[in-house]
Design a protein around this motif. Structure first.
Motif, short mmCIF file in Angstrom:
data_model
loop_
_atom_site.label_atom_id
_atom_site.label_comp_id
_atom_site.label_asym_id
_atom_site.label_seq_id
_atom_site.Cartn_x
_atom_site.Cartn_y
_atom_site.Cartn_z
N ARG A 104 0.84 -1.19 0.00
CA ARG A 104 0.00 0.00 0.00
C ARG A 104 0.88 1.25 0.00
N ARG A 106 0.58 5.81 0.30
CA ARG A 106 -0.24 6.96 0.68
C ARG A 106 -0.58 7.82 -0.53
N ASP A 157 -4.48 0.55 -0.81
CA ASP A 157 -4.63 1.37 0.39
C ASP A 157 -6.09 1.73 0.62
N GLN A 180 -7.58 3.16 4.06
CA GLN A 180 -8.18 2.43 5.17
C GLN A 180 -7.22 2.42 6.35
N PRO A 181 -7.72 2.66 7.55
CA PRO A 181 -6.84 2.61 8.72
C PRO A 181 -6.47 1.17 9.07
N ARG A 188 -0.09 -3.38 5.89
CA ARG A 188 -0.20 -2.36 6.92
C ARG A 188 -0.50 -1.00 6.32
N ASN A 189 -1.12 -0.15 7.13
CA ASN A 189 -1.38 1.22 6.74
C ASN A 189 -0.05 1.93 6.55
#
Length: 192
Positions: A104, A106, A157, A180-181, A188-189
């Motif tokens: 993922r 950002r 993500d 997604q948190p 993992r975030n």
């Protein structure tokens, strides 16, 4: 939706969803089967379950490195299986795997990726159209790979498959929507 069966070697249980399976007390050698597998596989060899055995939680961030009474009343440690491949998960920097479709990223990394692609594509277009070095047009192959890989990770993500990026105008959604948190099925975030 894919349904999973699991077994300790004596009895089988299921069907359960992937989310339900992750809540079960499965070990690396627990046998898993789902439609599409020829035979039962050990849990640590099933792609979507590997993260259960590879991730270890980050250290607790407390002032005196001990839990006080208010922290411990609801504290229930999760069972953790330690294997030879266990390692501490470190926060990855931006562009640590720009050509990989796994994981993922950002919004910031995705936005910078788009800017990089547009600038490099404009530069390549100028060279190709001038006719001086038409072979430089092959640069589009790694450029598109980079853009699609970054787009797939941004889709992950948001909790979606990487193919979602081919939906018209979905790229705008990927720039502005929060990820997604916590942990989702893709990892993992990235905000840590």
């Amino acid at each position: 939706m894919k349904k999973y069966f699991y077994s300790n070697g004596q009895e089988k249980e299921g069907p359960v969803t992937l989310g339900e399976l992750k809540q079960k007390d499965i070990q690396p050698k627990t046998l898993i089967w789902h439609e599409g597998l020829d035979d039962w596989k050990e849990a640590d060899s099933v792609e979507e379950l590997r993260e259960l055995f590879e991730l270890s939680p980050p250290p607790l961030d407390t002032e005196d490195d001990t839990l006080n009474a208010t922290d411990t009343k609801d504290f229930k440690p999760e069972k953790q299986t330690v294997t030879e491949s266990s390692h501490t998960v470190r926060k990855q920097g931006m562009f640590s795997n720009p050509f990989s479709f796994d994981g993922r990223i950002r919004r910031t990394e995705y936005g910078i990726s788009l800017i990089i692609y547009v600038v490099v594509a404009a530069f390549v277009n100028v060279i190709v159209e001038s006719g001086e070095a038409p072979i430089i047009g092959l640069a589009y192959i790694p450029m598109l790979w980079f853009l699609w890989a970054q787009g797939a990770k941004r889709c992950h993500d948001l909790g979606n498959n990487g193919w979602w990026q081919i939906i018209p105008f979905y790229g705008l959604w990927m720039i502005f929507q929060n990820g997604q948190p916590g942990i989702n099925e893709y990892g993992r975030n990235p905000k840590g």
